[in-house]
Enzyme design. Sequence first.
Site, mmCIF file in Angstrom:
data_model
loop_
_atom_site.group_PDB
_atom_site.id
_atom_site.type_symbol
_atom_site.label_atom_id
_atom_site.label_comp_id
_atom_site.label_asym_id
_atom_site.label_seq_id
_atom_site.Cartn_x
_atom_site.Cartn_y
_atom_site.Cartn_z
ATOM 1 N N LYS A 1 0.851 -1.209 0.000
ATOM 2 C CA LYS A 1 0.000 0.000 0.000
ATOM 3 C C LYS A 1 0.876 1.246 0.000
ATOM 4 O O LYS A 1 1.939 1.267 0.638
ATOM 5 C CB LYS A 1 -0.894 -0.042 1.245
ATOM 6 C CG LYS A 1 -1.993 1.018 1.266
ATOM 7 C CD LYS A 1 -2.887 0.847 2.502
ATOM 8 C CE LYS A 1 -3.999 1.875 2.563
ATOM 9 N NZ LYS A 1 -4.887 1.682 3.725
ATOM 10 N N SER B 1 -9.777 1.620 2.795
ATOM 11 C CA SER B 1 -8.921 2.417 1.949
ATOM 12 C C SER B 1 -7.854 1.622 1.207
ATOM 13 O O SER B 1 -7.257 2.138 0.261
ATOM 14 C CB SER B 1 -8.235 3.491 2.794
ATOM 15 O OG SER B 1 -7.413 2.898 3.785
ATOM 16 N N SER C 1 -10.009 -0.872 6.992
ATOM 17 C CA SER C 1 -9.457 -0.731 5.639
ATOM 18 C C SER C 1 -8.761 -1.940 5.059
ATOM 19 O O SER C 1 -8.364 -1.918 3.898
ATOM 20 C CB SER C 1 -8.508 0.459 5.575
ATOM 21 O OG SER C 1 -9.260 1.632 5.442
HETATM 22 N N1 GLN Z 1 -13.401 3.651 6.203
HETATM 23 C C1 GLN Z 1 -12.806 4.108 7.419
HETATM 24 C C2 GLN Z 1 -12.555 5.575 7.343
HETATM 25 O O1 GLN Z 1 -12.855 6.151 6.370
HETATM 26 C C3 GLN Z 1 -11.592 3.295 7.731
HETATM 27 C C4 GLN Z 1 -10.318 3.810 7.176
HETATM 28 C C5 GLN Z 1 -9.153 2.941 7.473
HETATM 29 O O2 GLN Z 1 -9.258 1.877 8.090
HETATM 30 N N2 GLN Z 1 -7.989 3.419 7.086
HETATM 31 O O3 GLN Z 1 -12.087 6.184 8.245
#
Ligand code: GLN
Length: 487
Positions: free
Chosen positions: A78, A153, A177
């Site tokens: 990532k 994400s 995420s």
């Molecule tokens: N979808 C969640 C957010 O928008 C989780 C993001 C993540 O785990 N990096 O904050």
Amino acid sequence: MDILDYSAVDLSKAVKEKEISATEVVRAYSLRIKEVDKDINAYISLSEDVFKDAEVIDKKISAGESVGDMAGVPVAVKDNIMTRNLRSTCGSKILENFVPPYDATVVEKLKRNDALIIGKTNMDEFAVGGSNENSYFGFVRNPVDKERVPGGSSGGSAAAVTAKEALVALGSDTGGSIRQPASFCGIVGIKPTYGMVSRFGVASMANTLDQVGTFGRDVRDTFYTLRSISGFDERDLTSFDANISIDFTKSLEESYEESMEWIRGKKIAIPEEYFIEGLNPQINSLIMQVVDMYEEMGAIVESVNFPHLEYALPAYYAIAPSELSSNLARFDGIRYGNRVEEYEDIDEMFEKTRDDGFGEEVKRRIILGTMCTQGGFNKNFYGKALKARTLIVEDMTKIFDDYDLIISPTTPTTAFKIGERKADPMSMYLADVFTVPLNLAGNCGISIPCGEVDGLPLGFQLMAERFEDEKLYYAGMAYEGVMRNVL
Ligand code: GLN
């Protein structure tokens, strides 16, 4: 067998035993990326060094030198995880040209284990989002249905594994995420216990919640990769001491049969509150099928209460943006980030740099976080959220006093259409309802595919107490054993 079809465990063995060369592996995966990534957009940058890295591994093997566990395994990383001499953008315009001079600890470890870092994956900007639509580098398509999001994400990492553009991948999970995109793309994704994997060299989103984890096509590959990146790191102050860190070596040798044996008599909790009103009945019934399967294997499944679960999402959406707004303060055009060219004075330089460099959702979260932590609001928002967090920790600890595992759906829906929720941040935030409690409590969790709803994949989530990540391995392997008719 096609190179692309090998598991990580088998591929590294085949490479070590000279059945396949690392160079052939890179060639096969590069070709695949060329073929499909125009469409999927899983990668932001591809490594130019990976062919050279493969040659080094092949030479070591032919010289009879020993190589690491991940020898010849192509890994996608990532883009919020720093890679030396390879652009690391965090999915943001503000870091569009940033090439780090060092490797994150997890990348160092992968390289030490002779993995092949094939490229950097697309993501929601600074890991903020659940659909990968918040990337400066464009959205990612879900390989299962290209009109749909892969989740986020870590959407690029999940899509890369599903589309066979990488064999395994690293992601980060702050509120879901890793698990949510794993569920949307039909693969396995684990968020390990907080502190088990080093965050050194990983751009912080919300540092008390962030954790690096892995994606794989099955449970064993996911843990195999996790083993090579976990462990104590003195450069990360939240890393756990070596004595506590887990050695997966023993459990990785346990086969499906042994895992099916292990699950007998184990206690699994189903929190009633997870089965919210309006939950798609098809999702409900898929999860119940998994529950039945565990019962058939001899596990004891009981329903329990998670009384403060309803506070998890609001607490998360106060704490995560508060930490994010503070972590992103360093991107000011001086310490980090592309500086705009025209400005009158230093205040205007900050303003214009941040306005130009950050996308809409990141700005929304910075404003939210700044508000939650400011003078008069602090007690009512950030302070209250911390109290709610404590209640959630207590609820989970209480459940884990009596149970080995908690089971739930990973996501309340399957992958949604690209663009469908973009204009409605609240509906996007609701996608995290099942995943955030774990990050708030620092426990570990895994998402494992359990079927399809209307042709789209769905995962179930298993959660375990801190540092009991091995339980996720055994329980996951037992489930896969049944699915593969091992007995
Ligand atoms: N979808 C969640 C957010 O928008 C989780 C993001 C993540 O785990 N990096 O904050």
